[in-house]
Design an enzyme around this catalytic site. Sequence first.
Site, PDB file in Angstrom:
ATOM      1  N   HIS A  64       0.843  -1.210   0.000  1.00  0.00           N
ATOM      2  CA  HIS A  64       0.000   0.000   0.000  1.00  0.00           C
ATOM      3  C   HIS A  64       0.876   1.258   0.000  1.00  0.00           C
ATOM      4  O   HIS A  64       0.602   2.214  -0.706  1.00  0.00           O
ATOM      5  CB  HIS A  64      -0.930  -0.010   1.211  1.00  0.00           C
ATOM      6  N   ASP A  84      -6.059   5.678   1.931  1.00  0.00           N
ATOM      7  CA  ASP A  84      -6.178   4.299   1.493  1.00  0.00           C
ATOM      8  C   ASP A  84      -7.580   3.774   1.800  1.00  0.00           C
ATOM      9  O   ASP A  84      -8.264   4.268   2.697  1.00  0.00           O
ATOM     10  CB  ASP A  84      -5.134   3.467   2.265  1.00  0.00           C
TER      11      ASP A  84
END
Length: 483
Positions: A18, A125
């Site tokens: 990520h 995110d």
Amino acid sequence: MAHSLAELVFIPAPGVGHIMSTIEIAKLFVSRDHRLSVTVLIIKPPGSSSGSAITTYIESLAKDNMDRISFIELPQNEIPKTVASKGQLQTFMDFVQNHCIHVRNIVADKISRPGSSRVAGFVIDMFCTCMIDVANEFNVPTYVFFTSNAAFLGFQLHIQTLSDDQNQDIIQLSLSDTEIPVPGFVKPVPTKVFPTVVQNKETVDVMVSTGRRLREVKAIIVNSFLELETHAVESLSSDNTVPLVYPVGPILNLERGSSKPSDDNIIRWLDNQPPSSVVFLCFGSMGSFDEVQVKEIAYALEQSGHRFLWSLRKGAPGMISTITSDYEDPGVVLPEGFLERTSEKGKVIGWAPQVEVLAHRAVGGFVSHCGWNSLLESLWFGVPVATWPLSAEQQLNAFEMVVELGLAVEIKLDFKKCVFNPKETILIKKEEIESGIRRLMEDDSVRTKVKKISEKSRSTVVEGGSSYASVGSLIQDFIRNIS
């Protein structure tokens, strides 16, 4: 250098994949427009100790501020003591939420400084939706960077609709043997490829509440491209309950990492193989199998007669999801004499420099766990995939690639690693694996399709391409937020 006008605050989930894709998209934004700057707020993964790979990686970032991109490590919070009562995923979400106070303090400090850039948006995110509340306090719009694909975004939002608006029992649905229409997919989706998160209450609740939050943001940035997921993107864009969707992919980290001496051995070995002759097996940073399954893979490779490069890794015993490690001697889990018998045709390795391997002309096929980044990399390099999903949304990714798009062949679509009870994990027999490898290496129709999409994936990110235009529209939107 002109002072940048608009600052974006990026908050990636605490995981290497990520953080890396967040950095790639941040680099893309600042390289496209000199008026933008980015501050990346790094949440260290729970329990990461100093000296661990991820801590070292994060520390190297913090030192390595790039032009108009800076990194701030948030103070390390303890993992909440709720894991027993709440389960892993909810505990992880609570852990992220505990960092909201640090984000609030940093942003308040930024805004109060005279002459500082205006904050044009939070880019968070998909696992950090609690940060929407912090952005709202400062009256700053939130964008979600969705690191998976458009079809999975459609699936997640549809599950939330079924639960909230139609009062469906999601667990009952996902455990029934049926197929259901899902916006974003042309074909009905079999429940057997639903991700395991929709099979128990704790994780369904997290997925549904995240789905609700996704609908509140200003836009969702998806790491995919229109030419790959035309139907999924159009179905999201035509739904007025869904925020604007910007497909900006493929966002990939193609720069050669710090190469290890072993990488050179691997590349040298590939240099000596004929073009498109090698099947590459690699199952991501968390992919490992027990000894019985490892032996079935070995027999299948030997029987297929194809050249192979196999990244064979072991998981830590008893751990649910764990970063894997290399075997000191892979011979301990392989069939007797396998390494000697296949020494002319194959190479068994530990960790693999995946991008460099996929880029190599000798590689003709990829047996993959179907993590989204891996699939984007294989399409970029025009290497067809045989699907062997393990966890997360990988079964849906496999279904999309094989059944929806015809860009992969199937070893299995619905393989799930039963981490809680390994005895329940189905064994995939050597015949099934061998047949998948043969189709992968010998089916020219899939190979031709993959080569075409490879060209499209490269042309979409350059001037004139749809992802290039999408990034341009997003940047205009950021700049408008402060004008």
